[in-house]
Design an enzyme around this catalytic site. Structure first.
Site, PDB file in Angstrom:
ATOM      1  N   GLY A 101       0.777  -1.238   0.000  1.00 55.45           N
ATOM      2  CA  GLY A 101       0.000   0.000   0.000  1.00 55.45           C
ATOM      3  C   GLY A 101       0.804   1.281   0.000  1.00 55.45           C
ATOM      4  O   GLY A 101       0.376   2.296  -0.527  1.00 55.45           O
ATOM      5  N   ASP A 119      -4.925   2.293  10.459  1.00 51.77           N
ATOM      6  CA  ASP A 119      -6.337   2.034  10.741  1.00 51.77           C
ATOM      7  C   ASP A 119      -6.458   1.572  12.203  1.00 51.77           C
ATOM      8  O   ASP A 119      -6.466   2.406  13.106  1.00 51.77           O
ATOM      9  CB  ASP A 119      -6.783   0.986   9.715  1.00 51.77           C
ATOM     10  N   VAL A 174     -11.136   3.126   2.074  1.00 53.24           N
ATOM     11  CA  VAL A 174     -10.676   3.906   0.929  1.00 53.24           C
ATOM     12  C   VAL A 174      -9.813   3.074  -0.016  1.00 53.24           C
ATOM     13  O   VAL A 174      -9.208   2.076   0.395  1.00 53.24           O
ATOM     14  CB  VAL A 174      -9.880   5.153   1.392  1.00 53.24           C
ATOM     15  N   ASP A 194      -5.902  -0.914  -1.939  1.00 57.62           N
ATOM     16  CA  ASP A 194      -6.679  -1.835  -2.758  1.00 57.62           C
ATOM     17  C   ASP A 194      -7.964  -2.304  -2.089  1.00 57.62           C
ATOM     18  O   ASP A 194      -8.145  -2.195  -0.883  1.00 57.62           O
ATOM     19  CB  ASP A 194      -5.839  -3.080  -3.063  1.00 57.62           C
TER      20      ASP A 194
END
Ligand code: 5GP
Ligand code: MG
Length: 178
Positions: A42, A104, A154, A160
């Protein structure tokens, strides 16, 4: 049913924020760049843009590497963090900047920080483009934050949904449209 992506941060907004973060990081680190450790997959687009925005005087001494971490299956965090790959570069006695696209629950970053601690860096700072503080389960000391986002899943700019959407140049939310 077709899926459309609602844009939250467009290319221009991302570029401006990345430049500002790069300037802040440069100011805090003085003459010697930190070792940059990206969390794959990411972090890659963000990290590449960040590297390019660093001062030209850092170019020769800039060292970067990656760790692989996975915690998500689809859009659901499993809470089971898998770290893979070892750093090729040595971070012993060095300042390190860990870069990810999003923090997160914080579990991934906590696992990475714990892992890096074994390699005896002199200091580790965390840089994330997106921060979802409402989802935090494990405290993470974020020093450089691009944007705060609400509790939305998101995609884009490296992030992804089942490996799709990573190539989008903007960040948004996938929405089903009839
Ligand atoms: P954490 O361990 O903090 O819960 O999750 C961090 C990792 O989960 C991030 O590196 C990212 O790969 C993934 N992740 C967390 N939130 C999102 C999100 O909204 N969208 C996407 N695509 N990935 C996310
Ligand atoms: Mg990740």
């Amino acid at each position: 049913m077709a899926a459309a992506v609602r844009v939250l941060f467009d290319e221009g907004a991302i570029a401006r924020r990345v430049s500002a973060l790069a300037a802040e990081i440069a100011a805090d680190h003085g003459g010697r760049p930190p070792v940059i450790v990206g969390i794959r997959n990411g972090a890659v687009p963000f990290m590449m843009d960040l590297l390019r925005a660093f001062p030209v005087s850092w170019n020769s001494d800039l060292v970067f590497d990656f760790l692989d971490a996975t915690s998500y299956a689809g859009s659901c965090s499993t809470g089971d963090i898998r770290l893979a790959g070892d750093l090729v570069v040595s971070v012993e006695g060095r300042e390190v900047l860990v870069v990810d696209g999003i923090v997160d629950t914080g579990r991934t970053m906590a696992a990475v920080l714990n892992h890096l601690g074994d390699s005896k860096p002199s200091r580790v700072r965390v840089c994330t483009l997106l921060d979802k503080p409402s989802r935090r389960r494990v405290a993470v000391p974020i020093v450089y934050r691009g944007f705060e986002v609400e509790d939305l899943f998101v995609v884009g700019y490296g992030m992804d949904l089942d490996q799709r959407y990573r190539g989008l140049p903007y960040i948004g939310v996938v929405e089903e449209s009839a």
